[in-house]
Motif scaffolding. Structure first.
Motif, PDB file in Angstrom:
ATOM      1  N   CYS A   4      10.019 -10.016  22.059  1.00 48.94           N
ATOM      2  CA  CYS A   4       9.706 -11.372  21.597  1.00 48.94           C
ATOM      3  C   CYS A   4       8.459 -11.385  20.709  1.00 48.94           C
ATOM      4  O   CYS A   4       8.433 -12.030  19.657  1.00 48.94           O
ATOM      5  CB  CYS A   4       9.509 -12.304  22.789  1.00 48.94           C
ATOM      6  N   LEU A   5       7.410 -10.667  21.121  1.00 50.71           N
ATOM      7  CA  LEU A   5       6.176 -10.642  20.353  1.00 50.71           C
ATOM      8  C   LEU A   5       6.373  -9.993  18.991  1.00 50.71           C
ATOM      9  O   LEU A   5       5.769 -10.405  17.997  1.00 50.71           O
ATOM     10  CB  LEU A   5       5.082  -9.902  21.132  1.00 50.71           C
ATOM     11  N   THR A   6       7.207  -8.966  18.940  1.00 50.08           N
ATOM     12  CA  THR A   6       7.405  -8.231  17.695  1.00 50.08           C
ATOM     13  C   THR A   6       8.170  -9.054  16.665  1.00 50.08           C
ATOM     14  O   THR A   6       7.847  -9.033  15.469  1.00 50.08           O
ATOM     15  CB  THR A   6       8.164  -6.915  17.963  1.00 50.08           C
ATOM     16  N   PHE A   7       9.170  -9.814  17.095  1.00 46.92           N
ATOM     17  CA  PHE A   7      10.074 -10.479  16.157  1.00 46.92           C
ATOM     18  C   PHE A   7       9.829 -11.981  15.994  1.00 46.92           C
ATOM     19  O   PHE A   7      10.405 -12.595  15.094  1.00 46.92           O
ATOM     20  CB  PHE A   7      11.533 -10.262  16.580  1.00 46.92           C
ATOM     21  N   THR A   8       9.017 -12.576  16.840  1.00 43.12           N
ATOM     22  CA  THR A   8       8.801 -14.022  16.735  1.00 43.12           C
ATOM     23  C   THR A   8       7.800 -14.339  15.632  1.00 43.12           C
ATOM     24  O   THR A   8       6.624 -13.977  15.719  1.00 43.12           O
ATOM     25  CB  THR A   8       8.307 -14.599  18.073  1.00 43.12           C
ATOM     26  N   THR A   9       8.269 -14.988  14.593  1.00 42.16           N
ATOM     27  CA  THR A   9       7.396 -15.457  13.514  1.00 42.16           C
ATOM     28  C   THR A   9       7.435 -16.975  13.392  1.00 42.16           C
ATOM     29  O   THR A   9       6.710 -17.548  12.587  1.00 42.16           O
ATOM     30  CB  THR A   9       7.816 -14.826  12.171  1.00 42.16           C
ATOM     31  N   GLY A  10       8.294 -17.608  14.168  1.00 45.58           N
ATOM     32  CA  GLY A  10       8.417 -19.058  14.134  1.00 45.58           C
ATOM     33  C   GLY A  10       9.478 -19.514  15.123  1.00 45.58           C
ATOM     34  O   GLY A  10       9.959 -18.742  15.949  1.00 45.58           O
ATOM     35  N   MET A  57       1.413   1.648  19.636  1.00 44.92           N
ATOM     36  CA  MET A  57       1.358   1.855  18.186  1.00 44.92           C
ATOM     37  C   MET A  57       2.728   2.232  17.635  1.00 44.92           C
ATOM     38  O   MET A  57       3.127   1.763  16.562  1.00 44.92           O
ATOM     39  CB  MET A  57       0.327   2.945  17.855  1.00 44.92           C
ATOM     40  N   LEU A  58       3.464   3.078  18.355  1.00 43.56           N
ATOM     41  CA  LEU A  58       4.807   3.460  17.912  1.00 43.56           C
ATOM     42  C   LEU A  58       5.747   2.253  17.904  1.00 43.56           C
ATOM     43  O   LEU A  58       6.567   2.095  16.998  1.00 43.56           O
ATOM     44  CB  LEU A  58       5.367   4.561  18.820  1.00 43.56           C
ATOM     45  N   ILE A  59       5.628   1.389  18.929  1.00 41.61           N
ATOM     46  CA  ILE A  59       6.471   0.192  18.984  1.00 41.61           C
ATOM     47  C   ILE A  59       6.138  -0.746  17.827  1.00 41.61           C
ATOM     48  O   ILE A  59       7.035  -1.299  17.177  1.00 41.61           O
ATOM     49  CB  ILE A  59       6.301  -0.526  20.334  1.00 41.61           C
ATOM     50  N   MET A  60       4.864  -0.928  17.557  1.00 40.60           N
ATOM     51  CA  MET A  60       4.458  -1.811  16.471  1.00 40.60           C
ATOM     52  C   MET A  60       5.040  -1.344  15.139  1.00 40.60           C
ATOM     53  O   MET A  60       5.385  -2.156  14.275  1.00 40.60           O
ATOM     54  CB  MET A  60       2.934  -1.889  16.384  1.00 40.60           C
ATOM     55  N   GLU A 100       2.660   6.576   8.514  1.00 34.63           N
ATOM     56  CA  GLU A 100       2.283   5.166   8.675  1.00 34.63           C
ATOM     57  C   GLU A 100       1.535   4.920   9.983  1.00 34.63           C
ATOM     58  O   GLU A 100       0.869   3.884  10.132  1.00 34.63           O
ATOM     59  CB  GLU A 100       3.529   4.263   8.609  1.00 34.63           C
ATOM     60  N   CYS A 101       1.627   5.842  10.930  1.00 37.12           N
ATOM     61  CA  CYS A 101       0.829   5.770  12.156  1.00 37.12           C
ATOM     62  C   CYS A 101      -0.474   6.568  11.998  1.00 37.12           C
ATOM     63  O   CYS A 101      -1.560   6.083  12.339  1.00 37.12           O
ATOM     64  CB  CYS A 101       1.614   6.330  13.330  1.00 37.12           C
ATOM     65  N   ARG A 102      -0.336   7.766  11.450  1.00 35.99           N
ATOM     66  CA  ARG A 102      -1.498   8.670  11.359  1.00 35.99           C
ATOM     67  C   ARG A 102      -2.611   8.093  10.505  1.00 35.99           C
ATOM     68  O   ARG A 102      -3.785   8.389  10.715  1.00 35.99           O
ATOM     69  CB  ARG A 102      -1.021  10.008  10.795  1.00 35.99           C
ATOM     70  N   VAL A 103      -2.254   7.241   9.533  1.00 39.07           N
ATOM     71  CA  VAL A 103      -3.265   6.666   8.645  1.00 39.07           C
ATOM     72  C   VAL A 103      -4.312   5.862   9.411  1.00 39.07           C
ATOM     73  O   VAL A 103      -5.467   5.758   8.970  1.00 39.07           O
ATOM     74  CB  VAL A 103      -2.579   5.783   7.562  1.00 39.07           C
TER      75      VAL A 103
END
Length: 439
Positions: free
Chosen positions: A75-81, A369-372, A433-436
């Motif tokens: 829910c937190l990852t995909f909820t934008t509205g 971090m991997l989930i994000m 994109e994670c290591r950065v």
């Protein structure tokens, strides 16, 4: 990739504390309730058998309930509205329906005897008491899923203090039930009933707060396409699988402990020690919330990592101190009221689980971090490494050192969490994109 403009952004530590403290308090209070449950079971007619039966039923029920924790991450990852939130709810409720169906098959068919007696190796006496608890646990995934869904607007609005308030009410309800039920139902599934009463109360309160106290979510950006159901399912399934896989370790540990020299004492000591350890391991449970809300670049990544590591070390120190007899005998013998014949087993079992908060902290941070970054399949790989390590060590130790008892389970779990943390760290450093963030 993180935006170069965000690389130097840091937040006041007070902001992190203000956001995370209610979440940590919520998780800690939730774990305190497990010790409340253990104390209630200890006052039933057959406490040692009842504790062992509850431990086994809990380990089976948690396999079906654990994916509900993934629902809040989804829910937190995909909820934008508003529209995207409704879309996510549709998918999560579908997953819930499947989980309830599977748990019902295990509970009300001959599968129950096969799972408890043949797979887990419990006695017929423990089986009948465990089955009564599992029937009550059918409410577990339902209440957990509803709680996860309705807590999402609360977290997004950074009003996490409401979650702590709801948990306080839950704890009060459970204390009241724990004081009454052992006297009026001394041979019933007291532990499961107390736990479900508290969790259902919290779910109802989360729904009331979400609908009555939170401002409505903003409208989704009309220029962006609405997230698709297939995209959500593709993201969610690895997390759901990871949660279920992770909790397969508990039944395997129960099976290993049932083959020790004194299985009833070993399982009872393991249940009480593990329930208590959850109080301090719970400090790490909401690290993903911290990651998704605050990690925006390199500076905030390092800040969040330090914050999370301090939480893990704090939990480790508290568990280690509690395993010393001068404090442990008071906590478990006087405060919780565990049977006196289980106290030595509880203390040595607790000492072996003291590494768990730090290992869980690192696993949750790098896994978050991997989930994000939507690499959820690798989180499943890490959970599998946890379970495989836990299972192999538990069965080997039970075979080679059957007199070790409860510490077999907690030592295997601690090292399993260490394996998960190592895999998450290695995979995190694999993706640019994670290591950065760590540069």
């Amino acid at each position: 990739m993180c935006d170069i403009d965000d690389n130097h952004v840091k937040y006041p530590v007070a902001d992190l504390i203000r956001f995370y403290l209610p979440l940590a308090a919520t998780s800690v209070l939730m774990m305190v309730t497990h010790s409340v449950v253990s104390g209630a079971i200890a006052r039933t007619m057959y406490p040692t058998i009842a504790l062992a039966a509850y431990s086994v039923a809990y380990s089976v029920g948690q396999v079906f309930e654990s994916p509900c924790y993934a629902m809040q991450r989804i829910c937190l990852t995909f909820t934008t509205g508003r529209r995207s939130f409704r879309r996510v709810i549709e998918v999560t409720l579908t997953i819930l329906g499947v989980l309830v169906l599977l748990q019902s098959l295990v509970t009300w068919t001959p599968l129950s005897h096969y799972v408890f007696v043949n797979l887990l190796g419990v006695s017929e006496e423990i089986y009948h008491m465990a089955l009564d608890s599992l029937k009550v646990f059918i409410l577990w995934p339902i209440s957990s899923a509803l709680r996860s869904v309705f807590q999402t607007p609360i977290v997004l609005k950074k009003q996490t203090h409401y979650m702590a308030i709801n948990m306080v009410v839950r704890v009060f309800m459970m204390f009241a039930a724990a004081a009454v039920l052992p006297g009026i139902w001394p041979t019933g599934p007291v532990g499961a009933s107390v736990l479900m009463l508290g969790l259902c109360t919290e779910a109802v309160l989360a729904m009331i707060v979400s609908k009555r106290r939170m401002l409505p979510l903003d409208e989704d950006d009309p220029t962006q396409p609405l997230v698709g159901r297939l995209e959500i399912v593709t993201f969610a399934l690895p997390l759901v699988l990871a949660s279920m896989v992770q909790n397969l370790g508990r039944p395997i540990i129960s099976a290993a402990l049932s083959r020790t020299a004194n299985p009833d004492i070993a399982m009872a000591g393991f249940q009480v020690a593990l329930s208590y350890s959850f109080i301090f391991t719970a400090l790490t449970y909401n690290i993903y919330h911290l990651v998704i809300i605050f990690v925006k670049g390199q500076a905030s990544f390092r800040q969040a990592k330090r914050f999370a590591t301090v939480l893990g070390i704090t939990g480790l120190a508290c568990l280690l101190l509690s395993s010393f007899p001068i404090l442990g005998n008071w906590v478990f013998g006087t405060l919780i009221g565990a049977p006196s014949d289980t106290l030595p087993e509880i203390l040595k079992t607790l000492a072996c689980v003291s590494l768990m908060p730090l290992m869980a902290c690192l696993a949750e941070f790098y896994g978050g971090m991997l989930i994000m970054k939507r690499h959820t399949s690798w989180v499943t790989v890490a959970k599998c490494a946890n379970v495989i390590t836990t299972a192999v060590l538990a069965m080997i130790m039970a075979r080679l050192f059957p007199g070790l008892g409860g510490p077999i389970g907690t030592l295997a779990m601690s090292l399993g969490s260490g394996a998960e943390a190592l895999v998450c760290y290695r995979i995190f450093n694999k993706f640019p994109e994670c290591r950065v963030y760590a540069l």
